[in-house]
Design a protein around this motif. Structure first.
Motif, PDB file in Angstrom:
ATOM      1  N   LEU A  21     -10.958  13.617 -43.242  1.00 55.18           N
ATOM      2  CA  LEU A  21     -11.164  13.537 -41.802  1.00 55.18           C
ATOM      3  C   LEU A  21     -12.136  14.579 -41.279  1.00 55.18           C
ATOM      4  O   LEU A  21     -12.537  14.534 -40.115  1.00 55.18           O
ATOM      5  CB  LEU A  21      -9.819  13.682 -41.075  1.00 55.18           C
ATOM      6  N   ASP A  22     -12.542  15.542 -42.138  1.00 56.60           N
ATOM      7  CA  ASP A  22     -13.541  16.524 -41.724  1.00 56.60           C
ATOM      8  C   ASP A  22     -14.961  15.989 -41.835  1.00 56.60           C
ATOM      9  O   ASP A  22     -15.924  16.638 -41.420  1.00 56.60           O
ATOM     10  CB  ASP A  22     -13.406  17.810 -42.537  1.00 56.60           C
ATOM     11  N   LEU A  23     -15.108  14.811 -42.466  1.00 58.47           N
ATOM     12  CA  LEU A  23     -16.408  14.163 -42.662  1.00 58.47           C
ATOM     13  C   LEU A  23     -17.379  15.005 -43.479  1.00 58.47           C
ATOM     14  O   LEU A  23     -18.596  14.866 -43.337  1.00 58.47           O
ATOM     15  CB  LEU A  23     -17.044  13.792 -41.307  1.00 58.47           C
ATOM     16  N   ASP A  59     -23.642   1.574 -42.646  1.00 57.02           N
ATOM     17  CA  ASP A  59     -24.928   2.113 -42.224  1.00 57.02           C
ATOM     18  C   ASP A  59     -25.223   1.790 -40.762  1.00 57.02           C
ATOM     19  O   ASP A  59     -26.016   2.504 -40.121  1.00 57.02           O
ATOM     20  CB  ASP A  59     -26.056   1.552 -43.103  1.00 57.02           C
ATOM     21  N   ASP A  60     -24.612   0.731 -40.223  1.00 65.80           N
ATOM     22  CA  ASP A  60     -24.853   0.386 -38.821  1.00 65.80           C
ATOM     23  C   ASP A  60     -23.952   1.157 -37.867  1.00 65.80           C
ATOM     24  O   ASP A  60     -23.984   0.954 -36.646  1.00 65.80           O
ATOM     25  CB  ASP A  60     -24.687  -1.123 -38.597  1.00 65.80           C
ATOM     26  N   GLY A  61     -23.120   2.066 -38.423  1.00 68.79           N
ATOM     27  CA  GLY A  61     -22.266   2.916 -37.596  1.00 68.79           C
ATOM     28  C   GLY A  61     -20.846   2.440 -37.444  1.00 68.79           C
ATOM     29  O   GLY A  61     -19.996   3.193 -36.971  1.00 68.79           O
ATOM     30  N   ASP A  62     -20.548   1.206 -37.830  1.00 69.90           N
ATOM     31  CA  ASP A  62     -19.181   0.698 -37.728  1.00 69.90           C
ATOM     32  C   ASP A  62     -18.272   1.376 -38.747  1.00 69.90           C
ATOM     33  O   ASP A  62     -18.708   1.777 -39.832  1.00 69.90           O
ATOM     34  CB  ASP A  62     -19.147  -0.815 -37.955  1.00 69.90           C
ATOM     35  N   LEU A  63     -17.003   1.501 -38.383  1.00 69.19           N
ATOM     36  CA  LEU A  63     -15.988   2.060 -39.266  1.00 69.19           C
ATOM     37  C   LEU A  63     -14.970   0.952 -39.527  1.00 69.19           C
ATOM     38  O   LEU A  63     -14.246   0.551 -38.626  1.00 69.19           O
ATOM     39  CB  LEU A  63     -15.325   3.269 -38.597  1.00 69.19           C
ATOM     40  N   GLU A  64     -14.915   0.464 -40.762  1.00 66.33           N
ATOM     41  CA  GLU A  64     -14.053  -0.665 -41.088  1.00 66.33           C
ATOM     42  C   GLU A  64     -13.012  -0.263 -42.123  1.00 66.33           C
ATOM     43  O   GLU A  64     -13.340   0.362 -43.136  1.00 66.33           O
ATOM     44  CB  GLU A  64     -14.885  -1.837 -41.623  1.00 66.33           C
ATOM     45  N   GLU A  65     -11.747  -0.624 -41.832  1.00 60.15           N
ATOM     46  CA  GLU A  65     -10.678  -0.326 -42.776  1.00 60.15           C
ATOM     47  C   GLU A  65     -10.837  -1.180 -44.033  1.00 60.15           C
ATOM     48  O   GLU A  65     -11.213  -2.352 -43.964  1.00 60.15           O
ATOM     49  CB  GLU A  65      -9.319  -0.589 -42.139  1.00 60.15           C
ATOM     50  N   LEU A  66     -10.540  -0.559 -45.179  1.00 57.26           N
ATOM     51  CA  LEU A  66     -10.646  -1.239 -46.472  1.00 57.26           C
ATOM     52  C   LEU A  66      -9.257  -1.231 -47.102  1.00 57.26           C
ATOM     53  O   LEU A  66      -8.717  -0.173 -47.430  1.00 57.26           O
ATOM     54  CB  LEU A  66     -11.651  -0.504 -47.366  1.00 57.26           C
ATOM     55  N   ARG A  67      -8.667  -2.418 -47.251  1.00 59.42           N
ATOM     56  CA  ARG A  67      -7.321  -2.494 -47.818  1.00 59.42           C
ATOM     57  C   ARG A  67      -7.346  -2.176 -49.303  1.00 59.42           C
ATOM     58  O   ARG A  67      -8.404  -2.128 -49.947  1.00 59.42           O
ATOM     59  CB  ARG A  67      -6.722  -3.877 -47.559  1.00 59.42           C
ATOM     60  N   THR A  68      -6.144  -2.003 -49.875  1.00 57.73           N
ATOM     61  CA  THR A  68      -6.032  -1.535 -51.267  1.00 57.73           C
ATOM     62  C   THR A  68      -6.780  -2.435 -52.236  1.00 57.73           C
ATOM     63  O   THR A  68      -7.510  -1.955 -53.115  1.00 57.73           O
ATOM     64  CB  THR A  68      -4.555  -1.444 -51.667  1.00 57.73           C
ATOM     65  N   GLN A  69      -6.628  -3.742 -52.116  1.00 57.71           N
ATOM     66  CA  GLN A  69      -7.263  -4.681 -53.049  1.00 57.71           C
ATOM     67  C   GLN A  69      -8.577  -5.246 -52.509  1.00 57.71           C
ATOM     68  O   GLN A  69      -9.216  -6.060 -53.191  1.00 57.71           O
ATOM     69  CB  GLN A  69      -6.297  -5.832 -53.356  1.00 57.71           C
ATOM     70  N   GLU A  70      -8.988  -4.800 -51.347  1.00 53.40           N
ATOM     71  CA  GLU A  70     -10.207  -5.335 -50.753  1.00 53.40           C
ATOM     72  C   GLU A  70     -11.430  -4.646 -51.340  1.00 53.40           C
ATOM     73  O   GLU A  70     -11.466  -3.422 -51.471  1.00 53.40           O
ATOM     74  CB  GLU A  70     -10.173  -5.146 -49.230  1.00 53.40           C
ATOM     75  N   GLU A  71     -12.436  -5.420 -51.686  1.00 54.09           N
ATOM     76  CA  GLU A  71     -13.646  -4.875 -52.285  1.00 54.09           C
ATOM     77  C   GLU A  71     -14.659  -4.514 -51.207  1.00 54.09           C
ATOM     78  O   GLU A  71     -14.823  -5.218 -50.208  1.00 54.09           O
ATOM     79  CB  GLU A  71     -14.266  -5.898 -53.248  1.00 54.09           C
ATOM     80  N   ALA A  72     -15.330  -3.386 -51.446  1.00 54.40           N
ATOM     81  CA  ALA A  72     -16.355  -2.935 -50.516  1.00 54.40           C
ATOM     82  C   ALA A  72     -17.700  -3.520 -50.900  1.00 54.40           C
ATOM     83  O   ALA A  72     -18.007  -3.709 -52.080  1.00 54.40           O
ATOM     84  CB  ALA A  72     -16.436  -1.404 -50.528  1.00 54.40           C
ATOM     85  N   ASP A  73     -18.503  -3.789 -49.898  1.00 53.46           N
ATOM     86  CA  ASP A  73     -19.872  -4.233 -50.114  1.00 53.46           C
ATOM     87  C   ASP A  73     -20.778  -3.019 -49.932  1.00 53.46           C
ATOM     88  O   ASP A  73     -21.044  -2.591 -48.801  1.00 53.46           O
ATOM     89  CB  ASP A  73     -20.218  -5.336 -49.111  1.00 53.46           C
ATOM     90  N   LEU A  74     -21.249  -2.460 -51.052  1.00 52.75           N
ATOM     91  CA  LEU A  74     -22.029  -1.235 -50.979  1.00 52.75           C
ATOM     92  C   LEU A  74     -23.386  -1.442 -50.316  1.00 52.75           C
ATOM     93  O   LEU A  74     -24.041  -0.462 -49.929  1.00 52.75           O
ATOM     94  CB  LEU A  74     -22.214  -0.636 -52.376  1.00 52.75           C
ATOM     95  N   ARG A 111     -19.065  13.691 -32.499  1.00 51.01           N
ATOM     96  CA  ARG A 111     -20.530  13.740 -32.547  1.00 51.01           C
ATOM     97  C   ARG A 111     -21.061  13.082 -33.820  1.00 51.01           C
ATOM     98  O   ARG A 111     -22.042  12.331 -33.799  1.00 51.01           O
ATOM     99  CB  ARG A 111     -21.010  15.190 -32.439  1.00 51.01           C
ATOM    100  N   LYS A 112     -20.398  13.353 -34.964  1.00 48.61           N
ATOM    101  CA  LYS A 112     -20.840  12.766 -36.229  1.00 48.61           C
ATOM    102  C   LYS A 112     -20.627  11.253 -36.251  1.00 48.61           C
ATOM    103  O   LYS A 112     -21.515  10.490 -36.632  1.00 48.61           O
ATOM    104  CB  LYS A 112     -20.102  13.420 -37.398  1.00 48.61           C
ATOM    105  N   LEU A 113     -19.430  10.816 -35.831  1.00 46.56           N
ATOM    106  CA  LEU A 113     -19.129   9.391 -35.863  1.00 46.56           C
ATOM    107  C   LEU A 113     -20.051   8.607 -34.928  1.00 46.56           C
ATOM    108  O   LEU A 113     -20.489   7.507 -35.255  1.00 46.56           O
ATOM    109  CB  LEU A 113     -17.669   9.149 -35.474  1.00 46.56           C
ATOM    110  N   GLY A 114     -20.313   9.176 -33.767  1.00 51.10           N
ATOM    111  CA  GLY A 114     -21.161   8.493 -32.795  1.00 51.10           C
ATOM    112  C   GLY A 114     -22.634   8.773 -32.975  1.00 51.10           C
ATOM    113  O   GLY A 114     -23.462   8.237 -32.235  1.00 51.10           O
TER     114      GLY A 114
END
Length: 367
Positions: A21-23, A59-74, A111-114
Protein backbone atom coordinates in the motif's frame (compact mmCIF):
# COMPACT_ATOMS: atom_id res chain seq x y z
CA UNK A 1 23.08 -32.17 -37.00
CA UNK A 2 23.58 -30.09 -33.86
CA UNK A 3 20.58 -28.24 -32.52
CA UNK A 4 21.44 -24.98 -30.70
CA UNK A 5 19.30 -23.64 -27.86
CA UNK A 6 19.11 -19.86 -27.42
CA UNK A 7 17.90 -18.05 -24.25
CA UNK A 8 15.30 -15.35 -24.92
CA UNK A 9 16.85 -11.89 -25.23
CA UNK A 10 17.00 -10.08 -21.86
CA UNK A 11 14.41 -7.53 -22.95
CA UNK A 12 11.93 -10.35 -23.66
CA UNK A 13 12.07 -11.84 -20.15
CA UNK A 14 8.87 -11.39 -18.17
CA UNK A 15 9.18 -9.03 -15.21
CA UNK A 16 6.40 -7.57 -13.14
CA UNK A 17 6.42 -4.81 -10.50
CA UNK A 18 4.73 -5.38 -7.15
CA UNK A 19 4.16 -2.99 -4.24
CA UNK A 20 2.25 -2.88 -1.00
CA UNK A 21 0.00 0.00 0.00
CA UNK A 22 3.04 2.31 0.10
CA UNK A 23 3.30 2.00 -3.71
CA UNK A 24 7.05 1.41 -3.50
CA UNK A 25 7.37 -0.97 -6.44
CA UNK A 26 10.05 -3.65 -6.86
CA UNK A 27 10.79 -5.91 -9.81
CA UNK A 28 9.90 -9.60 -9.58
CA UNK A 29 10.46 -12.30 -12.23
CA UNK A 30 7.43 -14.10 -13.64
CA UNK A 31 7.51 -17.48 -15.39
CA UNK A 32 4.39 -16.62 -17.36
CA UNK A 33 2.92 -13.72 -19.26
CA UNK A 34 -0.47 -14.39 -17.68
CA UNK A 35 0.16 -14.61 -13.90
CA UNK A 36 -2.87 -15.14 -11.69
CA UNK A 37 -3.74 -13.08 -8.66
CA UNK A 38 -2.77 -16.00 -6.43
CA UNK A 39 0.68 -16.33 -8.06
CA UNK A 40 1.36 -12.62 -7.77
CA UNK A 41 0.50 -12.68 -4.05
CA UNK A 42 2.75 -15.72 -3.59
CA UNK A 43 5.66 -14.05 -5.40
CA UNK A 44 5.22 -11.07 -3.08
CA UNK A 45 5.56 -13.37 -0.05
CA UNK A 46 1.94 -14.06 0.92
CA UNK A 47 0.89 -17.49 2.13
CA UNK A 48 -2.34 -19.12 0.91
CA UNK A 49 -3.90 -18.52 4.35
CA UNK A 50 -3.43 -14.73 4.20
CA UNK A 51 -6.41 -12.68 2.92
CA UNK A 52 -4.66 -11.01 0.00
CA UNK A 53 -6.17 -8.36 -2.23
CA UNK A 54 -4.37 -8.09 -5.56
CA UNK A 55 -4.90 -5.15 -7.90
CA UNK A 56 -3.51 -4.52 -11.33
CA UNK A 57 -2.56 -0.89 -11.79
CA UNK A 58 -3.13 -0.54 -15.48
CA UNK A 59 -1.22 1.78 -17.76
CA UNK A 60 -4.40 3.81 -18.31
CA UNK A 61 -4.59 4.54 -14.56
CA UNK A 62 -7.40 2.15 -13.65
CA UNK A 63 -7.03 -0.06 -10.58
CA UNK A 64 -8.67 -3.45 -11.11
CA UNK A 65 -8.99 -6.25 -8.57
CA UNK A 66 -7.46 -9.56 -9.66
CA UNK A 67 -9.02 -12.67 -8.13
CA UNK A 68 -6.94 -15.66 -7.04
CA UNK A 69 -7.46 -17.70 -10.23
CA UNK A 70 -7.91 -14.74 -12.55
CA UNK A 71 -5.15 -14.18 -15.08
CA UNK A 72 -3.65 -10.76 -15.65
CA UNK A 73 -3.17 -9.29 -19.09
CA UNK A 74 0.33 -7.83 -18.95
CA UNK A 75 -0.30 -5.86 -22.11
CA UNK A 76 -2.55 -3.61 -19.97
CA UNK A 77 0.11 -3.00 -17.32
CA UNK A 78 2.80 -4.73 -15.30
CA UNK A 79 2.30 -3.02 -11.95
CA UNK A 80 0.44 -4.82 -9.16
CA UNK A 81 -0.56 -3.82 -5.61
CA UNK A 82 -0.88 -6.56 -2.99
CA UNK A 83 -2.43 -5.90 0.43
CA UNK A 84 -3.60 -7.97 3.36
CA UNK A 85 -7.11 -6.73 4.07
CA UNK A 86 -10.61 -7.90 4.99
CA UNK A 87 -12.33 -5.57 2.53
CA UNK A 88 -12.10 -2.41 0.48
CA UNK A 89 -13.40 1.14 0.64
CA UNK A 90 -14.62 3.16 -2.28
CA UNK A 91 -12.78 6.35 -3.20
CA UNK A 92 -12.67 8.60 -6.24
CA UNK A 93 -9.62 10.48 -7.53
CA UNK A 94 -10.12 13.07 -10.25
CA UNK A 95 -13.53 11.55 -10.97
CA UNK A 96 -12.21 8.00 -11.38
CA UNK A 97 -13.64 5.54 -8.85
CA UNK A 98 -11.57 2.76 -7.36
CA UNK A 99 -11.57 0.34 -4.44
CA UNK A 100 -8.86 0.85 -1.82
CA UNK A 101 -7.98 -2.06 0.52
CA UNK A 102 -7.45 0.02 3.67
CA UNK A 103 -9.36 2.31 6.01
CA UNK A 104 -6.90 5.19 5.51
CA UNK A 105 -4.98 6.72 2.63
CA UNK A 106 -2.24 9.36 2.62
CA UNK A 107 -1.98 12.42 0.43
CA UNK A 108 1.18 11.09 -1.19
CA UNK A 109 -0.58 7.85 -2.22
CA UNK A 110 -3.52 9.82 -3.62
CA UNK A 111 -1.03 11.85 -5.65
CA UNK A 112 0.60 8.69 -7.03
CA UNK A 113 -2.66 6.90 -7.82
CA UNK A 114 -4.14 9.96 -9.49
CA UNK A 115 -0.84 10.89 -11.14
CA UNK A 116 -1.31 14.39 -9.79
CA UNK A 117 1.65 16.74 -10.51
CA UNK A 118 3.59 18.15 -7.58
CA UNK A 119 2.50 21.70 -8.42
CA UNK A 120 -1.20 20.82 -7.92
CA UNK A 121 -2.88 20.67 -4.52
CA UNK A 122 -5.09 17.79 -3.40
CA UNK A 123 -8.52 18.47 -1.92
CA UNK A 124 -11.00 16.19 -0.14
CA UNK A 125 -14.42 17.23 -1.39
CA UNK A 126 -16.95 18.24 1.24
CA UNK A 127 -20.61 19.31 1.15
CA UNK A 128 -21.85 22.32 3.13
CA UNK A 129 -18.28 23.34 3.93
CA UNK A 130 -15.09 24.20 2.03
CA UNK A 131 -13.16 21.31 0.49
CA UNK A 132 -10.35 20.17 2.78
CA UNK A 133 -6.75 20.54 1.55
CA UNK A 134 -4.76 17.32 1.94
CA UNK A 135 -0.98 17.58 2.25
CA UNK A 136 1.20 14.71 1.07
CA UNK A 137 2.00 13.79 4.67
CA UNK A 138 -1.66 13.87 5.78
CA UNK A 139 -3.54 10.63 6.40
CA UNK A 140 -7.26 10.62 5.62
CA UNK A 141 -9.63 8.18 7.30
CA UNK A 142 -11.98 6.82 4.65
CA UNK A 143 -15.64 6.78 5.68
CA UNK A 144 -17.27 3.35 5.73
CA UNK A 145 -20.28 4.36 3.65
CA UNK A 146 -20.39 6.38 0.49
CA UNK A 147 -17.40 7.53 -1.52
CA UNK A 148 -14.55 9.78 -0.42
CA UNK A 149 -13.83 12.04 -3.39
CA UNK A 150 -10.46 13.64 -4.01
CA UNK A 151 -9.61 16.21 -6.64
CA UNK A 152 -6.64 18.33 -7.59
CA UNK A 153 -6.61 22.08 -8.00
CA UNK A 154 -4.48 25.18 -7.98
CA UNK A 155 -2.81 25.43 -4.56
CA UNK A 156 -4.48 27.94 -2.25
CA UNK A 157 -1.85 30.12 -0.62
CA UNK A 158 -2.41 31.25 2.96
CA UNK A 159 -0.53 34.18 4.50
CA UNK A 160 0.47 34.95 8.08
CA UNK A 161 2.15 38.04 9.48
CA UNK A 162 4.69 37.13 12.16
CA UNK A 163 6.12 40.21 13.85
CA UNK A 164 5.98 42.14 10.57
CA UNK A 165 7.34 39.31 8.41
CA UNK A 166 4.91 37.61 6.03
CA UNK A 167 5.08 33.89 5.33
CA UNK A 168 2.93 31.72 3.08
CA UNK A 169 1.55 28.22 3.56
CA UNK A 170 -0.04 25.80 1.12
CA UNK A 171 -2.13 24.34 3.95
CA UNK A 172 -4.56 26.27 6.14
CA UNK A 173 -3.01 24.98 9.36
CA UNK A 174 0.51 25.98 10.34
CA UNK A 175 2.26 25.12 13.58
CA UNK A 176 3.58 27.85 15.87
CA UNK A 177 7.02 26.25 15.69
CA UNK A 178 7.00 26.30 11.89
CA UNK A 179 5.75 29.90 11.71
CA UNK A 180 8.43 31.23 14.07
CA UNK A 181 11.24 29.09 12.67
CA UNK A 182 10.54 30.22 9.11
CA UNK A 183 10.71 33.87 10.18
CA UNK A 184 13.97 33.40 12.10
CA UNK A 185 12.65 33.46 15.66
CA UNK A 186 13.48 30.94 18.38
CA UNK A 187 10.07 29.55 19.42
CA UNK A 188 11.23 29.05 23.01
CA UNK A 189 12.46 32.63 23.50
CA UNK A 190 9.23 34.55 22.97
CA UNK A 191 5.78 35.11 24.39
CA UNK A 192 3.54 34.47 21.38
CA UNK A 193 0.31 36.43 20.94
CA UNK A 194 -2.25 35.81 18.19
CA UNK A 195 -4.25 38.84 17.07
CA UNK A 196 -7.69 38.30 15.52
CA UNK A 197 -9.87 41.28 14.59
CA UNK A 198 -12.74 41.80 17.00
CA UNK A 199 -11.36 39.35 19.55
CA UNK A 200 -9.12 39.73 22.58
CA UNK A 201 -5.51 38.77 22.00
CA UNK A 202 -4.75 35.12 22.73
CA UNK A 203 -1.45 33.73 23.95
CA UNK A 204 -0.20 30.66 22.07
CA UNK A 205 2.10 27.91 23.25
CA UNK A 206 4.89 26.30 21.27
CA UNK A 207 2.79 23.18 20.68
CA UNK A 208 -0.22 25.04 19.23
CA UNK A 209 -1.38 25.17 15.61
CA UNK A 210 -2.77 28.26 13.87
CA UNK A 211 -5.81 27.82 11.62
CA UNK A 212 -5.31 30.40 8.88
CA UNK A 213 -9.00 30.13 7.89
CA UNK A 214 -9.99 31.95 11.10
CA UNK A 215 -12.06 35.03 10.10
CA UNK A 216 -10.23 38.24 10.90
CA UNK A 217 -6.87 36.63 11.63
CA UNK A 218 -4.26 39.39 11.50
CA UNK A 219 -0.86 38.65 12.90
CA UNK A 220 1.36 37.01 15.47
CA UNK A 221 3.07 39.39 17.89
CA UNK A 222 6.17 38.44 19.86
CA UNK A 223 7.43 39.70 23.21
CA UNK A 224 10.74 38.60 24.67
CA UNK A 225 10.32 36.31 27.66
CA UNK A 226 13.30 37.62 29.56
CA UNK A 227 14.80 41.04 28.90
CA UNK A 228 16.41 42.84 31.84
CA UNK A 229 19.55 44.66 32.96
CA UNK A 230 20.50 42.03 35.49
CA UNK A 231 18.51 43.54 38.34
CA UNK A 232 15.61 41.74 39.92
CA UNK A 233 12.25 42.83 38.58
CA UNK A 234 10.17 44.56 41.24
CA UNK A 235 6.87 42.99 42.18
CA UNK A 236 3.99 44.58 40.23
CA UNK A 237 1.62 46.81 42.14
CA UNK A 238 -1.69 45.31 43.15
CA UNK A 239 -3.43 48.20 44.91
CA UNK A 240 -6.88 46.71 44.27
CA UNK A 241 -8.40 43.63 42.69
CA UNK A 242 -9.88 43.12 39.25
CA UNK A 243 -12.31 40.40 38.26
CA UNK A 244 -10.81 36.93 38.25
CA UNK A 245 -11.31 36.52 34.44
CA UNK A 246 -9.54 39.89 33.94
CA UNK A 247 -6.48 38.90 35.92
CA UNK A 248 -6.31 35.46 34.33
CA UNK A 249 -6.47 37.01 30.85
CA UNK A 250 -3.82 39.60 31.67
CA UNK A 251 -1.51 36.89 32.98
CA UNK A 252 -1.98 34.93 29.76
CA UNK A 253 -0.90 37.96 27.70
CA UNK A 254 2.62 37.56 29.04
CA UNK A 255 2.98 41.34 29.52
CA UNK A 256 3.81 43.24 32.70
CA UNK A 257 0.71 44.75 34.24
CA UNK A 258 -0.18 46.44 37.49
CA UNK A 259 -3.20 47.95 39.18
CA UNK A 260 -2.42 51.13 41.06
CA UNK A 261 -4.16 54.06 42.73
CA UNK A 262 -2.80 57.41 41.51
CA UNK A 263 -4.20 60.83 42.38
CA UNK A 264 -7.39 59.24 43.65
CA UNK A 265 -8.03 57.21 40.48
CA UNK A 266 -7.75 53.46 39.98
CA UNK A 267 -5.65 52.44 36.99
CA UNK A 268 -4.81 49.25 35.15
CA UNK A 269 -1.42 49.81 33.50
CA UNK A 270 -0.06 47.36 30.88
CA UNK A 271 3.54 47.78 29.74
CA UNK A 272 4.80 47.05 26.19
CA UNK A 273 1.29 46.79 24.79
CA UNK A 274 1.84 46.00 21.07
CA UNK A 275 0.83 48.50 18.40
CA UNK A 276 -0.01 47.96 14.71
CA UNK A 277 2.89 48.34 12.30
CA UNK A 278 1.82 51.75 10.95
CA UNK A 279 2.78 53.58 14.16
CA UNK A 280 6.25 54.98 14.88
CA UNK A 281 6.68 52.70 17.91
CA UNK A 282 6.08 48.98 18.21
CA UNK A 283 4.48 49.21 21.65
CA UNK A 284 3.21 51.61 24.29
CA UNK A 285 2.31 51.65 27.97
CA UNK A 286 -1.47 51.38 28.04
CA UNK A 287 -3.67 52.54 30.92
CA UNK A 288 -7.36 51.99 31.62
CA UNK A 289 -9.32 53.97 34.20
CA UNK A 290 -11.20 51.44 36.37
CA UNK A 291 -14.22 52.99 38.19
CA UNK A 292 -14.69 52.16 41.89
CA UNK A 293 -18.01 50.46 41.08
CA UNK A 294 -16.62 48.43 38.13
CA UNK A 295 -18.07 46.32 36.52
CA UNK A 296 -21.42 48.00 37.16
CA UNK A 297 -19.80 51.21 35.93
CA UNK A 298 -18.14 51.00 32.52
CA UNK A 299 -14.49 51.38 31.56
CA UNK A 300 -14.32 54.27 29.11
CA UNK A 301 -11.55 55.51 26.76
CA UNK A 302 -7.87 54.51 27.12
CA UNK A 303 -4.52 56.21 27.68
CA UNK A 304 -1.05 55.77 26.12
CA UNK A 305 2.49 56.72 27.13
CA UNK A 306 4.44 57.86 25.29
CA UNK A 307 1.89 59.35 22.90
CA UNK A 308 1.08 57.11 19.94
CA UNK A 309 2.03 58.66 16.58
CA UNK A 310 1.28 57.50 13.05
CA UNK A 311 4.29 56.74 10.86
CA UNK A 312 2.77 59.00 8.21
CA UNK A 313 2.82 61.94 10.59
CA UNK A 314 -0.93 62.50 10.19
CA UNK A 315 -2.70 63.61 13.35
CA UNK A 316 -5.06 61.29 15.22
CA UNK A 317 -8.41 62.88 16.11
CA UNK A 318 -9.58 63.18 19.70
CA UNK A 319 -6.19 62.35 21.25
CA UNK A 320 -5.09 65.89 22.13
CA UNK A 321 -5.88 65.73 25.88
CA UNK A 322 -3.48 64.26 28.44
CA UNK A 323 -3.88 62.62 31.83
CA UNK A 324 -1.29 62.47 34.61
CA UNK A 325 -0.71 58.94 35.88
CA UNK A 326 2.15 58.29 38.27
CA UNK A 327 3.94 61.49 37.27
CA UNK A 328 3.72 60.79 33.50
CA UNK A 329 1.44 62.54 31.02
CA UNK A 330 -0.51 59.90 29.14
CA UNK A 331 -2.21 60.60 25.80
CA UNK A 332 -5.98 60.23 26.17
CA UNK A 333 -7.82 58.41 23.39
CA UNK A 334 -11.42 59.60 23.54
CA UNK A 335 -13.14 56.48 22.24
CA UNK A 336 -16.57 55.48 23.54
CA UNK A 337 -19.12 52.74 23.12
CA UNK A 338 -22.12 53.61 20.98
CA UNK A 339 -25.77 53.36 21.87
CA UNK A 340 -26.22 50.23 19.78
CA UNK A 341 -23.96 48.07 21.97
CA UNK A 342 -23.70 49.80 25.37
CA UNK A 343 -21.69 48.52 28.31
CA UNK A 344 -23.28 45.44 29.89
CA UNK A 345 -21.91 44.59 33.36
CA UNK A 346 -22.94 40.97 32.93
CA UNK A 347 -20.93 40.64 29.74
CA UNK A 348 -18.28 43.36 29.55
CA UNK A 349 -15.01 43.60 31.45
CA UNK A 350 -11.34 44.43 30.95
CA UNK A 351 -11.06 41.71 28.33
CA UNK A 352 -13.81 43.09 26.10
CA UNK A 353 -12.56 46.66 26.55
CA UNK A 354 -9.07 45.65 25.42
CA UNK A 355 -10.66 44.27 22.26
CA UNK A 356 -12.21 47.73 21.75
CA UNK A 357 -8.77 49.32 22.34
CA UNK A 358 -7.12 47.13 19.73
CA UNK A 359 -9.91 47.83 17.26
CA UNK A 360 -9.55 51.59 17.79
CA UNK A 361 -5.76 51.49 17.36
CA UNK A 362 -6.09 49.44 14.20
CA UNK A 363 -8.86 51.54 12.68
CA UNK A 364 -6.72 54.69 12.75
CA UNK A 365 -4.13 53.06 10.47
CA UNK A 366 -6.52 51.15 8.23
CA UNK A 367 -6.25 47.74 9.93
Amino acid sequence: MTIEHHEPPPDKKTTIEIAGLDLNFHDFPSDTTTPTGGKIAKVFGFTPEQPAYVFQWRDDGDLEELRTQEEADLDKGRKFIVAEADGTNRISIEGEGLDWPADTISGSIIRKLGRIPADRAIYLERTNEPDHAVADADVVKIKASGVERFRSGKPEVWELNVQGKKITSLTHVISVVDALTRTGFDPDAWIIILKVAGQPKRQLSVGDDIDLRTPGIEKVRLTAKDVNNGAARPAPLRDFALLEPDESYLDDLGLQWEIRVSDGNRWLVIKDFPLPDAYTAGSTTLALLVPPTYPQAEIDMFYCYPPVVRSSGASIPNTEATQAIGGLNFQRWSRHRGAIVPWNPLRDNVVTHLALVESALGREVGE
